[in-house]
Design an enzyme around this catalytic site. Structure first.
Site, mmCIF file in Angstrom:
data_model
loop_
_atom_site.group_PDB
_atom_site.id
_atom_site.type_symbol
_atom_site.label_atom_id
_atom_site.label_comp_id
_atom_site.label_asym_id
_atom_site.label_seq_id
_atom_site.Cartn_x
_atom_site.Cartn_y
_atom_site.Cartn_z
ATOM 1 N N TYR A 234 -1.762 13.805 -16.196
ATOM 2 C CA TYR A 234 -1.169 12.525 -15.848
ATOM 3 C C TYR A 234 0.364 12.568 -16.002
ATOM 4 O O TYR A 234 0.947 13.619 -16.206
ATOM 5 C CB TYR A 234 -1.833 11.415 -16.652
ATOM 6 C CG TYR A 234 -3.317 11.352 -16.348
ATOM 7 C CD1 TYR A 234 -3.765 11.163 -15.041
ATOM 8 C CD2 TYR A 234 -4.274 11.567 -17.343
ATOM 9 C CE1 TYR A 234 -5.124 11.151 -14.740
ATOM 10 C CE2 TYR A 234 -5.628 11.553 -17.046
ATOM 11 C CZ TYR A 234 -6.050 11.355 -15.744
ATOM 12 O OH TYR A 234 -7.384 11.357 -15.442
ATOM 13 N N ARG B 160 -0.853 12.439 -27.430
ATOM 14 C CA ARG B 160 -1.879 13.435 -27.075
ATOM 15 C C ARG B 160 -1.318 14.485 -26.124
ATOM 16 O O ARG B 160 -0.629 14.154 -25.156
ATOM 17 C CB ARG B 160 -3.090 12.763 -26.427
ATOM 18 C CG ARG B 160 -4.308 13.704 -26.346
ATOM 19 C CD ARG B 160 -5.514 13.022 -25.758
ATOM 20 N NE ARG B 160 -6.749 13.630 -26.239
ATOM 21 C CZ ARG B 160 -7.832 13.819 -25.510
ATOM 22 N NH1 ARG B 160 -7.855 13.451 -24.247
ATOM 23 N NH2 ARG B 160 -8.909 14.370 -26.034
ATOM 24 N N GLY C 95 -15.785 13.268 -28.391
ATOM 25 C CA GLY C 95 -15.901 12.547 -27.140
ATOM 26 C C GLY C 95 -17.308 12.125 -26.800
ATOM 27 O O GLY C 95 -17.795 11.086 -27.258
ATOM 28 N N GLN D 115 -4.890 3.709 -25.843
ATOM 29 C CA GLN D 115 -4.210 4.844 -25.219
ATOM 30 C C GLN D 115 -3.446 4.379 -23.979
ATOM 31 O O GLN D 115 -4.039 3.810 -23.056
ATOM 32 C CB GLN D 115 -5.191 5.945 -24.829
ATOM 33 C CG GLN D 115 -4.457 7.213 -24.390
ATOM 34 C CD GLN D 115 -5.347 8.221 -23.711
ATOM 35 O OE1 GLN D 115 -5.959 7.924 -22.683
ATOM 36 N NE2 GLN D 115 -5.424 9.419 -24.266
#
Length: 352
Positions: free
Chosen positions: A179, A226, A310, A98
């Site tokens: 982000y 994502r 997760g 990622q």
């Protein structure tokens, strides 16, 4: 639950089941961003999940925000990730790295160059960040110039090439969780007046350009993206235009033929149905806190092709077998999520 254990094709990968490991920051890299000696074991232990999406990995020095997160922009980083990829492949898994540029979610004390963070606009998130000297206020970032935005697109492209050179099966572009890419989407973080700000088309532009550049470099069928529609992470507020922006973004990304779109789903069921209808390739859905007995619900309803998991994957290296057989699950220890050693990282027991 049976639908989770049917084969599916995602990009170039033929997967035996429909579970994947979601990206999770663990802060176990070396200070220079090189994957540590523990990381190949951590990922290899979870190889039965088929598709492993790594923790967020900075594509440049400016992309780092937290202590001990890995990078993929130096030769040492490539060598470290090669050890991880080899270990995962030896156990039959696939590895997507990622790519995460944190943008304004950074502190100079946590970066190798100690510079001011960069962002779409000079607007601080109003949050604190852990540093070696404790919690500190995140400073006001410096707004990227238009040329610097384009250079950052190239940073992602170059990092994707290095990830594949390290043996990764592909990369996931992190456009979620507050982000940099997500900051361009958000009305309260992006006050730009150039072609990367203002309209939903312009605020989506950076993410689309990153995806197009990465796809051109390594092949679209090696690229995931994502998103986290509606997420307030990092102090973001997408505003009333949020759903329109995601419709535009998904339509633009769909034209690229990416391997998958990964949705961190936070409750907008109507938007998820719209995304499913508009997305032509594999759709991964991650619903935080979803009960074990409901894990197959999105696959059964046709809303997802793959379910990303997760914390359960963190605590259960053999999660697929446990779910298949109905075995009890290990409980994750939040105290060991970030930083530290093997405890809470590679010492979770497998069945037997």
């Amino acid at each position: 639950m049976e639908s989770l254990f049917t084969p599916v094709t995602v990009g170039r990968m033929k997967l035996d089941h429909r579970l994947a490991m979601a990206p999770m920051t663990r802060d176990r890299a070396l200070p220079d961003g090189t994957p540590s000696a523990l990381m190949p074991l951590y990922y290899a232990q979870r190889a039965s999940l088929g598709l492993l999406i790594t923790e967020g990995t900075q594509p440049s020095e400016d992309g780092q925000g937290y202590l001990l997160t890995p990078g993929v922009h130096t030769e040492a980083h490539v060598a470290g990730w090669r050890a991880v990829a080899d270990a995962v492949h030896e156990r039959g898994g696939h590895l997507y790295i990622q790519l995460m540029h944190v943008g304004r979610m950074s502190h100079p004390d946590n970066t190798p160059h100690h510079r001011q963070p960069v962002a779409p606009s000079a607007i601080a998130p109003g949050e604190q960040m852990f540093t070696a000297t404790g919690m500190r206020d995140i400073p006001v970032p410096r707004a990227l110039s238009t040329d610097e935005v384009r250079a950052t697109v190239d940073d992602f492209r170059r990092a994707a090439a290095l990830a594949v050179a390290a043996g990764a099966d592909g990369v996931e572009i992190h456009g979620a969780n507050g982000y940099l890419v997500h900051q361009f989407f958000a009305e309260n973080a992006n006050h730009r007046t150039d072609e990367y700000g203002g309209s939903v088309e312009n605020r989506a532009r950076f993410g689309v350009e990153v995806a197009a550049a990465v796809a051109a470099e390594i092949g679209a069928d090696r690229v995931g993206f994502r998103i986290s529609p509606g997420s307030p992470a990092g102090g973001l507020d997408e505003g009333d235009s949020g759903p329109r922006l995601y419709r535009r973004l998904v339509a633009e990304l769909a034209r690229l033929g990416l391997a998958y779109l990964h949705v961190l789903h936070l409750g907008d069921e109507e938007l998820l149905r719209e995304v499913r209808a508009a997305w032509p390739t594999a759709l991964l859905v991650n619903r935080p806190g979803q009960p074990r007995e409901a894990l197959a619900a999105d696959v059964d309803a046709g809303l997802a092709d793959v379910v990303a998991v997760g914390a359960r994957a963190l605590a259960n290296p053999d999660l697929v077998e446990r779910l298949r057989t109905g075995a009890p699950l290990n409980e994750p220890d939040p105290a060991t999520y970030y930083g530290g050693d093997a405890r809470g990282y590679t010492d979770y027991p497998a069945l037997g």
